[in-house]
Design a protein around this motif. Structure first.
Motif, PDB file in Angstrom:
ATOM      1  N   TYR A  85      -0.956 -29.468 -50.885  1.00  0.00           N
ATOM      2  CA  TYR A  85      -1.644 -31.061 -50.371  1.00  0.00           C
ATOM      3  C   TYR A  85      -1.675 -31.400 -49.537  1.00  0.00           C
ATOM      4  CZ  TYR A  85       0.364 -31.434 -55.266  1.00  0.00           C
ATOM      5  OH  TYR A  85       1.732 -31.020 -56.493  1.00  0.00           O
ATOM      6  N   VAL A  86      -1.956 -30.534 -48.480  1.00  0.00           N
ATOM      7  CA  VAL A  86      -2.053 -30.777 -46.679  1.00  0.00           C
ATOM      8  C   VAL A  86      -3.871 -30.314 -47.181  1.00  0.00           C
ATOM      9  CG1 VAL A  86       0.450 -30.952 -46.424  1.00  0.00           C
ATOM     10  CG2 VAL A  86      -1.570 -28.943 -45.978  1.00  0.00           C
ATOM     11  N   LYS A  87      -4.348 -31.156 -45.830  1.00  0.00           N
ATOM     12  CA  LYS A  87      -5.540 -30.296 -45.521  1.00  0.00           C
ATOM     13  C   LYS A  87      -4.980 -29.647 -44.432  1.00  0.00           C
ATOM     14  CE  LYS A  87      -8.036 -34.874 -46.318  1.00  0.00           C
ATOM     15  NZ  LYS A  87      -8.383 -35.717 -45.973  1.00  0.00           N
ATOM     16  N   THR A  88      -5.113 -29.174 -43.043  1.00  0.00           N
ATOM     17  CA  THR A  88      -4.636 -28.537 -42.859  1.00  0.00           C
ATOM     18  C   THR A  88      -2.965 -28.053 -41.732  1.00  0.00           C
ATOM     19  OG1 THR A  88      -4.529 -30.425 -40.418  1.00  0.00           O
ATOM     20  CG2 THR A  88      -6.958 -29.021 -41.398  1.00  0.00           C
ATOM     21  N   ILE A  89      -2.723 -27.518 -41.383  1.00  0.00           N
ATOM     22  CA  ILE A  89      -1.388 -26.494 -41.216  1.00  0.00           C
ATOM     23  C   ILE A  89      -1.480 -26.644 -39.406  1.00  0.00           C
ATOM     24  CG2 ILE A  89       0.486 -25.298 -41.532  1.00  0.00           C
ATOM     25  CD1 ILE A  89      -0.439 -24.779 -44.505  1.00  0.00           C
ATOM     26  N   ALA A  90       0.080 -26.751 -39.545  1.00  0.00           N
ATOM     27  CA  ALA A  90       0.205 -26.537 -37.737  1.00  0.00           C
ATOM     28  C   ALA A  90       1.596 -25.523 -37.769  1.00  0.00           C
ATOM     29  CB  ALA A  90       0.171 -27.708 -37.024  1.00  0.00           C
ATOM     30  N   CYS A  91       1.848 -24.905 -36.670  1.00  0.00           N
ATOM     31  CA  CYS A  91       2.933 -23.959 -36.253  1.00  0.00           C
ATOM     32  C   CYS A  91       3.993 -24.778 -35.246  1.00  0.00           C
ATOM     33  CB  CYS A  91       2.903 -22.560 -36.633  1.00  0.00           C
ATOM     34  SG  CYS A  91       1.288 -22.221 -37.781  1.00  0.00           S
ATOM     35  N   LEU A  92       4.692 -25.177 -35.370  1.00  0.00           N
ATOM     36  CA  LEU A  92       5.374 -25.287 -34.219  1.00  0.00           C
ATOM     37  C   LEU A  92       6.824 -24.225 -33.972  1.00  0.00           C
ATOM     38  CD1 LEU A  92       5.664 -27.376 -31.521  1.00  0.00           C
ATOM     39  CD2 LEU A  92       6.643 -28.745 -33.429  1.00  0.00           C
ATOM     40  N   ASN A  93       7.318 -24.231 -32.802  1.00  0.00           N
ATOM     41  CA  ASN A  93       7.747 -23.358 -32.153  1.00  0.00           C
ATOM     42  C   ASN A  93       7.933 -23.371 -30.952  1.00  0.00           C
ATOM     43  OD1 ASN A  93      10.503 -22.459 -32.070  1.00  0.00           O
ATOM     44  ND2 ASN A  93      10.166 -20.750 -32.957  1.00  0.00           N
ATOM     45  N   ARG A  94       8.558 -24.340 -30.501  1.00  0.00           N
ATOM     46  CA  ARG A  94       8.438 -24.871 -29.269  1.00  0.00           C
ATOM     47  C   ARG A  94       6.812 -25.338 -28.455  1.00  0.00           C
ATOM     48  NH1 ARG A  94      12.547 -22.160 -25.141  1.00  0.00           N
ATOM     49  NH2 ARG A  94      11.427 -20.345 -25.988  1.00  0.00           N
ATOM     50  N   THR A  95       6.069 -24.432 -28.776  1.00  0.00           N
ATOM     51  CA  THR A  95       4.514 -24.259 -28.420  1.00  0.00           C
ATOM     52  C   THR A  95       4.003 -24.711 -30.110  1.00  0.00           C
ATOM     53  OG1 THR A  95       4.135 -22.414 -28.850  1.00  0.00           O
ATOM     54  CG2 THR A  95       4.978 -23.174 -26.422  1.00  0.00           C
ATOM     55  N   LEU A  96       3.288 -25.753 -30.080  1.00  0.00           N
ATOM     56  CA  LEU A  96       2.233 -25.330 -31.201  1.00  0.00           C
ATOM     57  C   LEU A  96       0.971 -25.382 -31.141  1.00  0.00           C
ATOM     58  CD1 LEU A  96       2.604 -29.230 -33.043  1.00  0.00           C
ATOM     59  CD2 LEU A  96      -0.249 -27.890 -32.309  1.00  0.00           C
ATOM     60  N   HIS A  97       0.345 -23.802 -32.502  1.00  0.00           N
ATOM     61  CA  HIS A  97      -0.386 -23.491 -32.569  1.00  0.00           C
ATOM     62  C   HIS A  97      -0.732 -23.973 -33.812  1.00  0.00           C
ATOM     63  CE1 HIS A  97       0.825 -20.259 -30.411  1.00  0.00           C
ATOM     64  NE2 HIS A  97       2.290 -20.464 -30.978  1.00  0.00           N
ATOM     65  N   TYR A  98      -2.795 -24.430 -34.068  1.00  0.00           N
ATOM     66  CA  TYR A  98      -3.240 -25.739 -34.213  1.00  0.00           C
ATOM     67  C   TYR A  98      -4.695 -25.103 -34.720  1.00  0.00           C
ATOM     68  CZ  TYR A  98      -5.147 -30.046 -37.201  1.00  0.00           C
ATOM     69  OH  TYR A  98      -5.315 -30.830 -38.375  1.00  0.00           O
ATOM     70  N   HIS A  99      -4.889 -24.392 -36.411  1.00  0.00           N
ATOM     71  CA  HIS A  99      -6.430 -23.699 -36.595  1.00  0.00           C
ATOM     72  C   HIS A  99      -7.457 -24.673 -37.494  1.00  0.00           C
ATOM     73  CE1 HIS A  99      -5.211 -20.085 -34.620  1.00  0.00           C
ATOM     74  NE2 HIS A  99      -3.869 -20.190 -35.712  1.00  0.00           N
ATOM     75  N   GLN A 100      -6.630 -25.794 -37.654  1.00  0.00           N
ATOM     76  CA  GLN A 100      -7.370 -26.885 -38.272  1.00  0.00           C
ATOM     77  C   GLN A 100      -7.607 -25.615 -39.580  1.00  0.00           C
ATOM     78  OE1 GLN A 100     -11.077 -28.520 -35.944  1.00  0.00           O
ATOM     79  NE2 GLN A 100      -9.254 -29.502 -34.900  1.00  0.00           N
ATOM     80  N   ASP A 101      -6.823 -25.550 -40.296  1.00  0.00           N
ATOM     81  CA  ASP A 101      -6.876 -24.857 -41.353  1.00  0.00           C
ATOM     82  C   ASP A 101      -5.685 -25.233 -42.391  1.00  0.00           C
ATOM     83  OD1 ASP A 101      -8.201 -22.794 -43.329  1.00  0.00           O
ATOM     84  OD2 ASP A 101      -9.072 -22.201 -42.927  1.00  0.00           O
ATOM     85  N   LYS A 102      -6.182 -24.547 -43.908  1.00  0.00           N
ATOM     86  CA  LYS A 102      -4.747 -24.901 -43.721  1.00  0.00           C
ATOM     87  C   LYS A 102      -3.801 -23.323 -44.837  1.00  0.00           C
ATOM     88  CE  LYS A 102      -4.492 -26.077 -48.300  1.00  0.00           C
ATOM     89  NZ  LYS A 102      -4.688 -27.346 -49.281  1.00  0.00           N
ATOM     90  N   ILE A 103      -4.311 -22.318 -44.653  1.00  0.00           N
ATOM     91  CA  ILE A 103      -4.399 -20.586 -44.835  1.00  0.00           C
ATOM     92  C   ILE A 103      -2.841 -20.894 -44.135  1.00  0.00           C
ATOM     93  CG2 ILE A 103      -4.418 -18.791 -45.669  1.00  0.00           C
ATOM     94  CD1 ILE A 103      -7.945 -19.579 -45.791  1.00  0.00           C
ATOM     95  N   ILE A 104      -2.071 -20.153 -45.037  1.00  0.00           N
ATOM     96  CA  ILE A 104      -0.860 -19.598 -44.758  1.00  0.00           C
ATOM     97  C   ILE A 104      -1.154 -17.978 -43.977  1.00  0.00           C
ATOM     98  CG2 ILE A 104       1.686 -19.487 -44.225  1.00  0.00           C
ATOM     99  CD1 ILE A 104       1.920 -22.422 -45.194  1.00  0.00           C
ATOM    100  N   THR A 105      -0.680 -17.591 -43.433  1.00  0.00           N
ATOM    101  CA  THR A 105      -0.594 -15.564 -43.560  1.00  0.00           C
ATOM    102  C   THR A 105       1.006 -15.359 -42.882  1.00  0.00           C
ATOM    103  OG1 THR A 105      -1.931 -15.241 -41.365  1.00  0.00           O
ATOM    104  CG2 THR A 105      -3.146 -15.876 -43.099  1.00  0.00           C
ATOM    105  N   SER A 106       1.202 -13.810 -43.280  1.00  0.00           N
ATOM    106  CA  SER A 106       1.758 -13.518 -42.497  1.00  0.00           C
ATOM    107  C   SER A 106       1.814 -13.276 -41.007  1.00  0.00           C
ATOM    108  CB  SER A 106       1.924 -12.179 -43.232  1.00  0.00           C
ATOM    109  OG  SER A 106       0.723 -11.251 -42.508  1.00  0.00           O
ATOM    110  N   GLN A 107       1.418 -13.460 -40.018  1.00  0.00           N
ATOM    111  CA  GLN A 107       1.154 -13.303 -39.077  1.00  0.00           C
ATOM    112  C   GLN A 107       0.842 -14.739 -38.174  1.00  0.00           C
ATOM    113  OE1 GLN A 107      -2.858 -12.581 -36.979  1.00  0.00           O
ATOM    114  NE2 GLN A 107      -1.981 -13.538 -35.265  1.00  0.00           N
ATOM    115  N   MET A 108       1.338 -15.937 -39.400  1.00  0.00           N
ATOM    116  CA  MET A 108       1.131 -17.234 -38.510  1.00  0.00           C
ATOM    117  C   MET A 108       3.262 -17.501 -38.562  1.00  0.00           C
ATOM    118  SD  MET A 108      -1.933 -19.393 -40.169  1.00  0.00           S
ATOM    119  CE  MET A 108      -1.199 -21.245 -40.421  1.00  0.00           C
ATOM    120  N   ILE A 109       3.744 -16.961 -39.731  1.00  0.00           N
ATOM    121  CA  ILE A 109       4.854 -17.067 -40.020  1.00  0.00           C
ATOM    122  C   ILE A 109       5.653 -16.510 -38.931  1.00  0.00           C
ATOM    123  CG2 ILE A 109       6.495 -17.159 -41.428  1.00  0.00           C
ATOM    124  CD1 ILE A 109       4.694 -19.149 -42.330  1.00  0.00           C
TER     125      ILE A 109
END
Length: 251
Positions: free
Chosen positions: A202-226
């Motif tokens: 449903y979202v347009k893009t995804i950001a990953c947060l664990n104290r620091t934030l990573h944002y690629h302006q994309d919505k694809i979730i990969t094993s590397q990101m996780i």
């Protein structure tokens, strides 16, 4: 692009511990961004910092080109958990009416415009027929719609939601996400969720947060990101869905 939220070099501490570190992030008008990350990663802290409930140790934040103290009036907020006495005699429309509270209403009655806005918000979330029902009699999904209506009653430009579908069955979850997709036609949305399947749909893009934030302006979730976000090996299972590897997270 018109940045409605801008964070520059944000650090937030609880005591001596950094909860958020070097957050640099821009949310543009009509973005629909999902934020993922493990428990304790600082996701709720980030939203509370945007609301002015937590003051960062350092860094700059602007909301609609205003400092947080002025810009937060443009934000509607749906918190993660709302505990209440189910027997407390408050109606659905009264809960939504709370979204009209402001300094100007502390000692004044609600007017016709307020009531029109409350009615419109209930119609938007499909709860108009239950407006006179005690909220304690509603299901979890129905209550969540009411809380979204309450946030909309402030007529925000930005909507922040913290786990809006937690403890709600999958069918109702999809209904709420469809509602948010419709609202995104005119409201910028920033959403926290652990539901990776729904959030990637449903979202347009995804950001990953664990104290620091990573944002690629994309919505694809990969094993590397996780793995970099949750810091443990995770298998992603997909059925006929192609996956593309995004660039590595750079510190």
């Amino acid at each position: 692009m018109n940045g409605v939220i801008k964070l520059s070099n944000i650090y937030v501490n609880y005591g001596k511990q950094n909860v958020l570190e070097n957050i640099n992030f821009q949310v543009n008008e009509l973005d629909f961004i999902g934020i993922i990350g493990p428990n304790g990663a600082g996701k709720s802290t980030l939203l509370k910092t945007l609301l002015g409930l937590i003051t960062p140790k350092s860094g700059q934040i602007s909301i609609m080109n205003y400092p947080v103290s002025q810009g937060r009036k443009y934000i509607g907020y749906v918190p993660q958990v709302l505990e209440f006495d189910r027997a407390f005699p408050i109606l659905v429309e009264d809960v939504v009416r709370m979204g009209r509270l402001s300094k100007s209403h502390l000692f004044k009655s609600y007017n016709r415009k307020d009531e029109e806005i409350v009615t419109h918000c209930l119609e938007q979330v499909g709860m108009i027929k239950l407006r006179n029902r005690p909220i304690g009699e509603l299901s979890g999904g129905e209550r969540q719609r009411v809380y979204i209506a309450r946030a909309l009653a402030s007529q925000p430009s930005i909507l922040l939601l913290d786990e809006p579908t937690a403890n709600i069955d999958s069918k109702i979850q999809n209904n709420i996400y469809e509602l948010l997709k419709e609202l995104n036609e005119y409201i910028t949305i920033l959403l926290i969720s652990h539901d990776l399947a729904a959030i990637s749909t449903y979202v347009k893009t995804i950001a990953c947060l664990n104290r620091t934030l990573h944002y690629h302006q994309d919505k694809i979730i990969t094993s590397q990101m996780i793995q970099e976000t949750y810091q443990c090996p995770i298998d992603l299972i997909a059925h006929g869905i192609p996956h593309r590897i995004l660039p590595e997270h750079n510190s």
